[in-house]
Enzyme design. Sequence first.
Site, mmCIF file in Angstrom:
data_model
loop_
_atom_site.group_PDB
_atom_site.id
_atom_site.type_symbol
_atom_site.label_atom_id
_atom_site.label_comp_id
_atom_site.label_asym_id
_atom_site.label_seq_id
_atom_site.Cartn_x
_atom_site.Cartn_y
_atom_site.Cartn_z
ATOM 1 N N LYS A 90 0.772 -1.204 0.026
ATOM 2 C CA LYS A 90 -0.009 0.018 0.030
ATOM 3 C C LYS A 90 0.970 1.282 -0.203
ATOM 4 O O LYS A 90 2.125 1.256 0.161
ATOM 5 C CB LYS A 90 -0.914 -0.013 1.181
ATOM 6 C CG LYS A 90 -0.328 -0.047 2.390
ATOM 7 C CD LYS A 90 -1.178 -0.117 3.565
ATOM 8 C CE LYS A 90 -0.333 -0.094 4.888
ATOM 9 N NZ LYS A 90 -1.375 -0.513 6.220
ATOM 10 N N TYR A 124 17.680 29.733 8.389
ATOM 11 C CA TYR A 124 16.539 30.439 8.821
ATOM 12 C C TYR A 124 16.329 30.417 10.203
ATOM 13 O O TYR A 124 16.478 29.279 10.929
ATOM 14 C CB TYR A 124 15.078 29.964 8.035
ATOM 15 C CG TYR A 124 14.952 30.055 6.663
ATOM 16 C CD1 TYR A 124 14.968 31.523 6.058
ATOM 17 C CD2 TYR A 124 14.905 29.035 5.699
ATOM 18 C CE1 TYR A 124 14.943 31.476 4.954
ATOM 19 C CE2 TYR A 124 14.933 29.237 4.233
ATOM 20 C CZ TYR A 124 15.010 30.484 3.857
ATOM 21 O OH TYR A 124 14.629 30.806 2.557
#
Length: 367
Positions: free
Chosen positions: A40, A258
């Site tokens: 899956k 950042y």
Amino acid sequence: MLASTMPRPILATIHTAALRHNLARCRAQVADSRLWAIVKANAYGHGIERAFEGLRAADGFALLDLDEAQRVRDLGWRGPILLLEGVFELRDLELCSRLDLWHTVHCNEQIDMLASHKTNVPHRVFLKMNSGMNRLGFTPERYRSAWTRLNALPQVDEISLITHFSDADGERGVASQMGVFGSVTRDLPGERSVCNSAAVLRHSEFGSDWVRPGIAIYGSAPDSPQNSARDWDLQPAMTLAARIIATQDLVPGDSVGYGSTFVADHAMRIGIVACGYADGYPRVCPSGTPVLIDGLRGCTMGRVSMDMLVVDLTALPQAGFGSEVTLWGRASNAAVLSIDEVAQGAGTVGYELMCALAPRVPVLVEA
Ligand SMILES: *Cc1c(COP(=O)(O)O)cnc(C)c1O
């Protein structure tokens, strides 16, 4: 290992031999069981087509999407395919008939659909019990009447019995759910399927007719960090690697990235790596998350940005522009960094990381 024609020096590698090895490991745990390879979520992010060769020794493939079932048939697979959530609407049953898919039946609505499905070929179904997880399935009280109703349908051929464990990886274990499942199904005919990866590895005495390993065949430990992939002798089926595309020298007080979340307190050399959260590397990984730099252990620093992350090269003077940085998996020198270690840094599990490999990352299948 990174092809020179790549526009960005980042590459995921799917290791066919590792898939084969991990599948064999699972099989060795439960020698008398047949084994579904769970594919899956596009084979847990590995790609159904890419993983197929490594998994073709499975006895069947289990998945959720009809589209994925079609892809497995397109690969030439004629053996069993199981839909783990069964069908979602009536017309899905036509595809089940056409592609010869076995399907889970977990609710009355699915029995209603079967009752109104027109087919000449009766279906093989897996009747699901909710033995305690409270996700899908009939409660123990309703299970036998569901079985009786299914058994009376001309659309139904063989009925197998299935349930799913909530705690096979942890302390609660599977005894209580196994007790419920065993007592309700005791005198019912049909094959049984109960074990996911954690149960295959930790509770192999419950192997029964079919087992359903997913994460273990991709080389991640279902019960990390209690046990590691290495403890279970599992090999990473996916490597994510990139190269250093720049270096910087820092003096004390310089910050990185950042938010300036990392501030150097001594002179440092850092490497900028061509991998960021848009490639599937979790932004939440903190400074200190492990990486392999030219196959040697190192760590990240500062915030992960969209296209880049930063690693500490201070203790690795030989590393620099072009060096290979393995974010998880196997480095060129064969050193291994388990995806589970990175997942732990991100506060999640290996499953989520492998499933989130971004489409923009080129993928190579290694024989
Ligand atoms: C996903 C899934 C599995 C496989 O679980 P792993 O923990 O990856 O081994 C097994 N059974 C069902 C019903 C599933 O949905």
